[in-house]
Design an enzyme around this catalytic site. Structure first.
Site, PDB file in Angstrom:
ATOM      1  N   HIS B 226       0.904  -1.119  -0.021  1.00 31.58           N
ATOM      2  CA  HIS B 226       0.029   0.092  -0.178  1.00 31.58           C
ATOM      3  C   HIS B 226       0.967   1.242  -0.201  1.00 31.58           C
ATOM      4  CE1 HIS B 226      -3.792   2.077   0.985  1.00 31.58           C
ATOM      5  NE2 HIS B 226      -2.958   2.780   1.579  1.00 31.58           N
ATOM      6  N   HIS B 293     -10.301   2.746  -2.395  1.00 27.97           N
ATOM      7  CA  HIS B 293     -10.614   2.178  -0.873  1.00 27.97           C
ATOM      8  C   HIS B 293     -11.465   0.915  -0.897  1.00 27.97           C
ATOM      9  CE1 HIS B 293      -9.780   3.547   3.009  1.00 27.97           C
ATOM     10  NE2 HIS B 293     -10.864   3.600   3.605  1.00 27.97           N
TER      11      HIS B 293
END
Lengths: 236, 939
Positions: B226, B293
């Site tokens: 990430h 997301h």
């Protein structure tokens, strides 16, 4: 120059366009946090127009506009009452309208839309005579709310009604929230406090109208602010 | 009882107040949703409960006006199940702050508050109540439920009572075997592989000690996919059709290289900050960022999407010295809402869709940022891993793009408090989901807190009260302060304001609680900043200071929590060459009979990816800020792109659009990526955007990671370079997300390779932008670009259950020329309306234009320039790239500027009429088409 105060606090979010619309209408505008009024850093005395813009003041926690209304009632009751008594102008748009009804400065209340949904769409309004509606017969602008259905017996106070393209009382979606008689905006008995769900400050440019490429020229929302400023110039 | 015990008992006097709504909208929504679940509920009523820790009597008028909200008390209700849903202890209730505040305005002192929702369900069985709670009312990651038949007597909710936690644990690592290293990686949710664990072990061996818990967590977060984008930044050995070559990194060799090769002088800041920035006017530039997301939205659609939009807004607040949000764009990928078989552990796609839309609506609308652009794409393989892309653009004064930190600058956190919500987001989103996925990774957003922070930061920025800023995103303080502390920092962690006691130091350091920003403040500005925070009702705390020690030093109550070398933290990640390969798929074109064209068109208009998204769009405030020029609707139809002014009183604006074509991935990811760029550019140009002032964002979402999928990724990235350099559209920012898959037992549902391209174009005069709705009867219709036999991956084939082989190919040189010609013609006012051919091809594009403008069209299909099309279905429904339908009044002037072919006329008759060599193919009324188009996605 007419001085206008635009009130802001957490969650107010139509302040920038409201300030700009008032400037275009010829006012000298201050954007002031409600904390500054309560702390006495700024006083209402020096202004002739007060605008409470739209948004979600304090998240509309405990109901639309209620937390800010409590703040006004408990902390600014005196100066606010005097402002209205003096015949000065108060405008509440969308959440600002909810605040004014919750604070008891306008009759009626605003309940959830009949559709049960938050909706953003353009509407057509028919105007009744008032200081705010000089030279306005019909006017278009957007609504964006989930709780804009006027409840209570306020037909006599109405200055804006949702209508269809023929100018007649209309069903959903022309009446976006199911208000009885299509009431979109009201004034107090004295006529100097206006509350309305639709957003005139969102129709201030030629290209504001959603069909401007079809030749519908936008910008007429300014008239409401111009009327307020002109009235203040002449009377206050 | 001692006096201390007495006072603590007294402090915990919890009062309850229950409120019934005027019009029970929630009850109506829930009843409809229950019926959708297949349960025949008679009716649903609701109330809200407030629990307040307070000594004085609660003034009821603060909670109820007697009309839209009435005080009530429901301990028993006949013939109904009473259900109460509360947040779990420790989950932040966003309403608490407002309750305490409003009570304080009324001179009533409260110390804590929470809300609960009550539902009264009439006409359902015990089993049905359990089903309704599980599938609809309760997200058990965040909420508890209590229910009873006719009577429900409950203890009031109360604050959690936890002891302070100062425990710092060592993680035994330096003696560990390889096997033990991997056990530790899994047990601590580190998502680190063996090479990485060994690098950590080696570092601590040299230090001669085991890592502390916060240290290993901080390393895992900093090195996570990430945060580090390992796949995009590692070397790759790539084999295509048997030929192998080495790639230094996808990011450097293709994406960044495209931008540097294009050499646009209007690009201001790319890739190194939270968002990309391009030049707007002389005084104001424009920043743009799109984030994903996905994982949180799969588990908690409402909260996940809300915190997604909240996060990307903070990216924009934290770019340079801070940008003011201008608009949002939201793109979603879901499984079809009609999906019937749902594996355990997955929410129904309709619930995900509704939850995500509500989450974006409530966060974006409350922030006062118009959501003006987006799209929704459906594919069965998004079932377990929906994609939620949230984007925000902002304006930033020229000269505010760069920031720096000086040793001695004070570390200040502003905004929300830190709690246990959202721990492990960075490492969790770097792995696949399964039915037991980590629950603490879900956060709850509070948009009003973020709005407060926005109001504060814009003033603090303009008064020059801080030198640098970044947002607390994935990894919390660890990530934000860790990134800022390039030369070191010294943090006193106990200074961080907390939601409740009990967080261990490592949890405090890693927590991803929302709405927090970290500032680097010069010592001499600190008092002024703190005073401003107080005026704006924003909590601020001094956490320590930046140093030049080259160490990240974090201390909690005199215990060392983290002591790591900056160099190891940021550069110690071992890079391993990844293997990728690709060869063409063995697939064929299906053989289909020619259809009934009119009926087929109506069916296509009702396919969810094509159908009207009005149900969604109307819930977003797309008018707030008053800057909108082209909105999401053109007349009654779907706009290709939207446009806003960048400042009040100015004519300069931006056009924003997107392109996404996951269907083509099954054939070739190169074509998929090229088409995504082409589609985004088509949309920009249709609305009057300047093709020579357009910047792109790339958001890659891939599923399972293996040699083949990485091969497809390389293909897609190569396409990005090839097309962007020819279009002269630089990438200014991007993001990637892998492991978008859902594992059930042995099986894995992996998403189709998905690339979202978002495009932002600066236009000097918004009055020259245009829309896609037909304007005037008698005007002439032209087509720009050629149609090929390219039905591969099309909606037409999807209707027939086929995929095909002939995927649309982008031919960039010709397309670029056409886009420039169209832009020039629009500047002269020669284009009355313009729409691109995309999903559903020419047929759907024509139908949409008629619906939008409520005027008819007659088109002669034989005049459409085509190459290799053997029959009308190929001309009508091929999704060939780079095609525009243009409505023109002045034919002569238009033809002098644009290479285009006349194909038909705008009719007064309200119908779409398509003929082929005078043979009628389609004759459908606008009403019929509009009904089909509007019917699919509406609740």
């Amino acid at each position: 120059m007419v001085k206008a105060i635009v009130l802001r606090t957490a969650g107010v979010n139509c302040d920038a366009e409201t300030v700009h619309a008032l400037k275009l209408a010829g006012a000298d505008v201050d954007l002031v946090h409600v904390n500054s009024l309560i702390a006495g850093k700024v006083t209402l005395d020096s202004y002739s127009i007060l605008v409470i813009p739209g948004g979600f003041s304090y998240g509309d926690d405990l109901g639309g506009g209620r937390v800010l209304a409590t703040q006004l009632v408990r902390k600014l009751r005196g100066p606010l009452d005097k402002f209205v008594q003096d015949g000065k102008i108060v405008i509440g748009v969308c959440n600002g309208f909810q605040v004014l009804t919750q604070a008891g400065l306008l009759p009626g209340k605003l309940d959830a839309n009949a559709s049960g949904k938050f909706e953003c769409r353009w509407v057509r309004l028919k105007a009744a005579p008032s200081l705010f509606t000089k030279n306005i017969e019909y006017i278009e602008m957007p609504v964006a709310h989930g709780e804009g259905r006027v409840v209570g017996d306020v037909y006599d106070n109405a200055v804006f009604l949702y209508v269809d393209s023929e100018g007649e009382e209309a069903e959903y979606p022309a009446n976006p929230n199911g208000s009885a008689h299509g009431i979109a905006g009201v004034v107090n008995e004295k006529g100097n406090v206006l509350g309305m769900m639709p957003h005139p400050e969102r129709n201030i440019y030629t290209e504001s109208h959603p069909s401007w490429t079809q030749g519908h020229v936008g910008g007429e929302g300014l008239k409401i602010y111009q009327n307020a400023v002109r009235y203040a110039e002449e009377h206050l | 009882m001692t006096s201390e015990q007495l006072s603590s008992e007294k402090a915990l006097r919890i009062q309850t107040i229950e409120i019934a709504p005027g019009k029970d909208v929630l009850g109506e929504h829930v009843a409809a949703a229950i019926q959708e679940l297949g349960v025949a509920v008679q009716k649903v009523e609701t109330t809200k409960r407030y629990y307040v820790a307070c000594q004085d009597t609660l003034p009821q008028e603060l909670f109820a006006d007697g009309k839209t909200a009435k005080v009530t008390k429901t301990t028993s209700v006949s013939n109904a199940w009473i259900v109460e849903v509360r947040y779990k202890p420790g989950v932040m209730d966003p309403v608490q702050q407002s309750i305490i505040k409003t009570l304080s305005d009324a001179d009533v002192h409260a110390t804590w508050a929470a809300t609960a929702q009550r539902y009264f369900l009439f006409g359902v069985s015990h089993d049905e109540v359990k089903k309704i709670c599980k599938e609809l009312l309760v997200n058990d990651l965040l909420q508890d439920v209590l229910f009873g038949w006719e009577i429900l007597t409950v203890d009031p909710a109360k604050p959690i009572q936890t002891e302070e936690n100062t425990i710092v644990k060592d993680v035994p690592l330096i003696q560990a075997t390889d096997e033990e290293l991997m056990v530790a990686s899994k047990d601590l949710t580190l998502s680190l592989n063996l090479d990485e664990m060994k690098a950590v072990q080696e570092y601590f061996k040299e230090l001669g000690r085991d890592p502390r818990d916060a240290e290993i967590q901080m390393i895992a977060q900093t090195w996570s996919e990430h945060c580090k984008h390992k796949i995009f930044t590692s070397p790759i050995s790539y084999t295509e059709n048997g030929v192998t070559h080495s790639i230094g990194s996808l990011m450097k060799d293709y994406i960044k290289k495209a931008t540097s090769d294009i050499q646009s002088d209007w690009v201001v800041s790319v890739f190194h900050d939270n968002a990309g920035i391009v030049k707007g006017t002389d005084e104001m530039n424009v920043a743009f960022k799109v984030e994903t997301h996905n994982h949180p939205s799969a588990l908690d659609p409402y909260g996940g999407a809300g915190t997604g939009i909240g996060g990307v807004i903070r990216d924009v607040l934290g770019v340079g010295k801070g940008a003011r949000p201008l608009f949002n764009t939201d793109v979603f990928c879901f499984a079809p809402p009609t999906t019937s078989e749902i594996p355990a552990g997955i929410l129904h796609p309709r619930r995900i869709l509704k939850g995500v839309v509500a989450g974006v609506r409530d966060y974006g609308n409350r922030m006062g940022i118009p959501t003006i652009n987006g799209s929704i794409t459906f594919h069965p393989n998004y079932l377990g891993a929906p994609l939620v892309f949230c984007g925000t653009a902002g304006i930033i004064p020229a000269g505010m793009e760069e920031k720096s930190i000086q040793p001695g600058d004070i570390i200040v956190v502003v905004g929300g408090r830190t709690g246990r919500d959202g721990i492990h987001g960075a490492t969790f989103s770097s792995a696949a989901l399964d039915a037991d996925s980590a629950t603490s990774a879900v956060q709850i957003g509070n948009p009003i807190e973020e709005k407060r922070v926005l109001d504060l930061l814009m003033q603090a920025r303009d008064r020059n009260l801080y030198r640098s800023i970044t947002d607390c995103g994935a990894g919390g303080f660890s990530s934000a302060i860790g990134e800022m502390a390039e030369q070191g920092c010294h943090v006193q962690l106990e200074n961080a304001p907390v939601k409740y006691a009990g967080l261990s130091p490592w949890e405090l350091w890693l927590s991803e609680s929302q709405e927090r920003m970290v500032l680097a403040v010069p010592q001499e500005k600190l008092q002024e900043l703190l005073a401003l925070c107080a005026e704006e009702d924003v909590e601020a705390a001094v956490l320590g200071n930046f140093t030049d020690s080259n160490k990240v030093l974090v201390v909690h109550k005199e215990k060392t929590v983290v002591e790591l070398d900056v160099k190891f933290l940021h550069e110690g990640l071992p890079r391993k060459e990844k293997i990728a390969s690709w060869k063409p798929q063995k697939i064929e074109e299906p053989e289909l009979d020619e259809p009934d064209y009119g009926k087929t068109l109506l069916k296509m208009l009702g396919m969810p990816s094509i159908a009207s998204k009005e149900w969604v769009i109307r819930q977003y405030d797309h008018e707030v800020q008053g800057l909108r020029v082209q909105g999401p609707f053109s007349g009654n139809g779907p706009s290709d792109a939207s446009a806003v002014r960048i400042q009040h009183g100015k004519q300069t604006g931006v056009v924003v659009a997107n392109g996404i074509n996951p269907r083509y991935s099954a054939i070739d990811s190169y074509a998929m990526a090229a088409c995504a760029i082409d589609e985004a550019m088509r949309n920009v140009v249709c609305a009057g955007g300047n093709p020579n002032r357009t910047a792109l964002l790339d958001n890659f979402c891939w599923g399972t990671v293996n040699e083949e999928s990485l091969g497809r990724l390389v293909r897609a990235v190569k396409a990005c370079y090839d097309v962007a350099t020819l279009y002269k559209t630089p990438f200014i920012s991007g993001k990637d997300s892998f492991h978008n898959e859902f594992r059930t037992g042995q099986e894995s549902i992996s998403i189709p390779d998905t690339l979202l391209i978002s495009a932002l174009s600066i236009v000097e005069n918004v009055a020259k932008t245009t829309s896609m709705d037909l304007k005037k009867t008698g005007n002439t219709l032209y087509i720009v670009g050629s149609t090929y036999n390219e039905l591969g991956g099309s909606h037409y084939y999807e209707l027939a259950g086929a995929v095909g082989k002939n995927v649309p190919i982008v031919r960039p040189e010709m397309a670029k020329k056409h886009m420039e010609q169209l832009y020039a013609a629009m500047q002269k006012g020669l284009v009355k309306s313009c729409h691109d051919c995309s999903e559903g091809g020419l047929g759907v594009a024509l139908a949409e234009m008629t619906i939008a403008g409520d005027k008819g069209i007659h088109v002669n299909l034989e005049s459409v320039p085509q190459i290799g099309c053997a029959n009308p279905s190929q001309i009508l429904f091929s999704e060939s790239a780079s095609r525009f339908i243009v409505e023109v009044g002045d034919e002569e002037a238009f033809e002098q500027m644009v290479e285009a072919t006349k194909i038909g006329k705008v009719l007064a008759q309200k119908a779409l009429v398509v003929t082929h060599n005078e043979e009628p193919l389609i004759d459908e009324t606008i009403e019929a088409m509009s009904t089909a188009w509007r019917g699919a996605l509406t609740w």
